[in-house]
Design a protein around this motif. Structure first.
Motif, PDB file in Angstrom:
ATOM      1  N   THR A  87       7.802  -0.139  -6.857  1.00  0.00           N
ATOM      2  CA  THR A  87       8.271  -0.358  -5.492  1.00  0.00           C
ATOM      3  C   THR A  87       7.323  -1.269  -4.743  1.00  0.00           C
ATOM      4  N   THR A  88       7.768  -1.769  -3.590  1.00  0.00           N
ATOM      5  CA  THR A  88       6.909  -2.596  -2.740  1.00  0.00           C
ATOM      6  C   THR A  88       7.286  -2.409  -1.283  1.00  0.00           C
ATOM      7  N   ASP A  89       6.315  -2.628  -0.400  1.00  0.00           N
ATOM      8  CA  ASP A  89       6.557  -2.634   1.039  1.00  0.00           C
ATOM      9  C   ASP A  89       5.538  -3.542   1.714  1.00  0.00           C
ATOM     10  N   ILE A 125      -1.710   0.569  -7.703  1.00  0.00           N
ATOM     11  CA  ILE A 125      -1.278  -0.151  -6.506  1.00  0.00           C
ATOM     12  C   ILE A 125      -1.830  -1.579  -6.563  1.00  0.00           C
ATOM     13  N   THR A 126      -1.039  -2.541  -6.110  1.00  0.00           N
ATOM     14  CA  THR A 126      -1.582  -3.872  -5.824  1.00  0.00           C
ATOM     15  C   THR A 126      -1.552  -4.085  -4.320  1.00  0.00           C
ATOM     16  N   ALA A 127      -2.402  -4.989  -3.836  1.00  0.00           N
ATOM     17  CA  ALA A 127      -2.486  -5.234  -2.388  1.00  0.00           C
ATOM     18  C   ALA A 127      -2.612  -6.729  -2.140  1.00  0.00           C
ATOM     19  N   ALA A 179       2.343  -3.069  -3.669  1.00  0.00           N
ATOM     20  CA  ALA A 179       3.345  -2.681  -4.656  1.00  0.00           C
ATOM     21  C   ALA A 179       2.737  -1.536  -5.437  1.00  0.00           C
ATOM     22  N   GLY A 180       3.573  -0.668  -5.974  1.00  0.00           N
ATOM     23  CA  GLY A 180       3.057   0.495  -6.683  1.00  0.00           C
ATOM     24  C   GLY A 180       3.853   0.798  -7.930  1.00  0.00           C
TER      25      GLY A 180
END
Lengths: 370, 370
Positions: A87-89, A125-127, A179-180
């Motif tokens: 997912t992503t936000d 997680i990416t950031a 994103a995770g």
């Protein structure tokens, strides 16, 4: 165009002997760049020395570098065979710091929670940061520290990232996109299609606090209420509830649009209806007071540390007991039931027997709250 | 604060009989919102009806909805046991459309390429949008269509996303953050630690075109050169090369900072040096001309459709032949070699025997080119 007699383009051009070259290159060794700036400049987004210095000093410092010897573009994850959630936000909250949290922990918790309510155990997680030129590097360090704390609390690792810088006025301070990826335990099935009439509707905690905390933190309203965001990872709550109520049908964190909107999404997807008891929905007194003063229905206010769940009636008490035993779950409540008819409707019943229909949110009473 | 005698907060509140309620709710049925706006408003980012309409009409329309009956927050991926690559990048390119591409295909190709050069087969992408209020919805549709075309060309699915809207002036048109997951074939090992003196340095195509195409597209320079971005997925090139040269040691796409910067990252990580033959580095004539006029070294210009690779000398010809047989690889070239000494240095040798040292990019000659 390729005329080699053209003037040299680089000040480093050396037409000297090999020995001279070797002597000079010593100056280039041990040259890992260090961050000396106080504010972010466009150079920090250019991918060169300044970018490396910023990433080293702010992000690797806060998150740790998974492979410091070879900082490649992608992280490598070891996964079991099976199902992952992905997912992503993006987070654009204004202000970036508010009672109970900041854009940093929000960016971690929000994505962790999206994974958790899919039934996954959040893992990686990416950031990605879009930073406005001129942002204080101290502010960025604090945001990164918030992210690390939130990631540690949720048991996830921040494994890859990106930094872009845009000129002053082309963004507002900083936007963070996470994103995770999470691992879905074998055999776990969730979905609106599994929901049945008679099922109980639970919430893991009170609603309305996050959106009102951000709204009040802007300082544009003459309201001074002690409203604190519920920014928090719900993954531990989800796992405890799934253990206690393995028949859980569906979960969703009630972020933008609030509980009212996610219940509408549920009834539309399930082809069923829900009836909610207004008095049973937990709302912190300060958040309710702020909502009342502003004429905003708490059912439409964004949350960042609670979720709604549909569980079989027989497992509702066990689910509630599990939720209430954990931090963030003390006010978990059973707020209503799923009905076959009227379908496609979220009906809210008050103590006097009156019923109102809560549609999906229309318009945006609270822009940029996440 | 919870006094139920307070005035009703919702215009939908009905104190009528159940029959009246049932009659009225018919009006709410079949109410899947439709997009009627021409420009993005804050309501499109609020998570309610307008958000659903925008996502339906623009993003689901372009990308397809993987699970239309239950649009949850996270996508579910079926994966084999083993290693995955996971990466993210934000795209803030200005202008959002330029010769050879747009922010849409760039956002897909850039993340696909980050996965590919890690040795992974790109499979799934998420896309998060931060949109400035007032953006034309037609522009957004075109960007989404570009993303879909790029995803199809690269063989990846866009499986989850997010849309945030910020007020006019709080962002510049649209920023896109993509994250990607790819599957690393069993046994594939890559890394700077595997690089050895004597290895050959290859590039899959010409450098400098993307950055110069974007720069010229801004129209602020009185230069009218036919420079076209190389925006392209390199995943097919990578797989062809890995088949032909299974001993490939290391790959990296040369985006921000250009080929000069990624080779510096390599030598620092490997503790070795590289010597590059300036004349062997392919540069499109129009891009070289534009670089010459602006005094910019093409080695520092961002690319979005090429990568550098280190391969054993014995496999270099096979790797080049494989690259040259595919679209985007026709100008693949062997541009130099890895050396033990001088270490930590990228040395560039010209036809006259002169050598210059190319450091990491310092400063930012071309902001917002990706």
């Amino acid at each position: 165009m390729t005329d080699q007699a053209a003037p040299p383009r680089s000040k480093n051009r050396l037409n000297d002997s090999e020995d001279d070259v070797l002597a000079r290159i010593e100056a280039f060794r041990r040259r890992r760049p260090r961050l000396i700036d106080e504010f972010v400049t466009l150079a920090h987004g250019a991918g060169g020395k300044a970018s490396a210095a910023l990433v080293d000093a702010v992000f690797f410092e806060a998150f740790g570098s998974p492979t410091p010897s070879d900082p490649g573009d992608a992280a490598v994850l070891e996964v079991p065979a099976g199902r992952l959630a992905f997912t992503t936000d993006s987070y654009v909250v204004n202000p970036i710091r508010f009672p109970g949290g900041s854009i940093g922990d929000l960016a971690v918790n929000g994505t962790v929670n999206d994974l958790a309510v899919t039934g996954a155990v959040p893992r990686w997680i990416t950031a990605a940061f879009v930073i406005e030129e001129g942002l204080s590097i101290d502010v960025l360090r604090e945001v990164a520290a918030d992210m690390r704390r939130a990631a540690d609390a949720a048991g996830v690792a921040i494994v890859a990232g990106d930094t872009k810088v845009v000129p002053r006025g082309a963004a507002d301070k900083v936007f963070i996109t996470t994103a995770g990826v999470g691992v879905i335990p074998e055999g776990r099935e969730l979905g609106a299609r599994l929901v049945e009439p008679g099922d109980a509707i639970l919430v893991s905690g009170p609603i309305g606090s996050h959106g009102m905390a951000v709204m009040l933190a802007r300082g544009t309203l003459a309201i001074d209420a002690p409203v604190v965001s519920d920014s928090r990872a719900v993954s531990a709550l989800v796992e405890a509830m799934m253990d206690a109520a393995p028949g859980t049908r569906w979960m969703r964190d009630a972020t933008r649009g609030g509980l009212g909107t996610v219940l509408n999404e549920l009834v539309q997807a399930a082809g069923l209806g829900v009836i909610v008891d207004d008095d049973a929905v937990p709302v912190e007194p300060a958040a309710r007071g702020a909502c009342d003063m502003l004429g905003i229905d708490p059912l439409y206010v964004a949350n960042e540390g609670m979720f709604a769940a549909i569980v079989p009636v027989a497992q509702a008490d066990a689910a509630l007991a599990a939720l209430r035993s954990l931090p963030g779950g003390a006010q978990a409540a059973r707020i209503g039931e799923v009905v076959a008819s009227p379908s496609d409707i979220v009906a809210v019943r008050n103590a006097f027997g009156g019923t109102r229909i809560v549609d999906m949110l229309v318009g945006d009473p609270l822009p940029r709250i996440c």
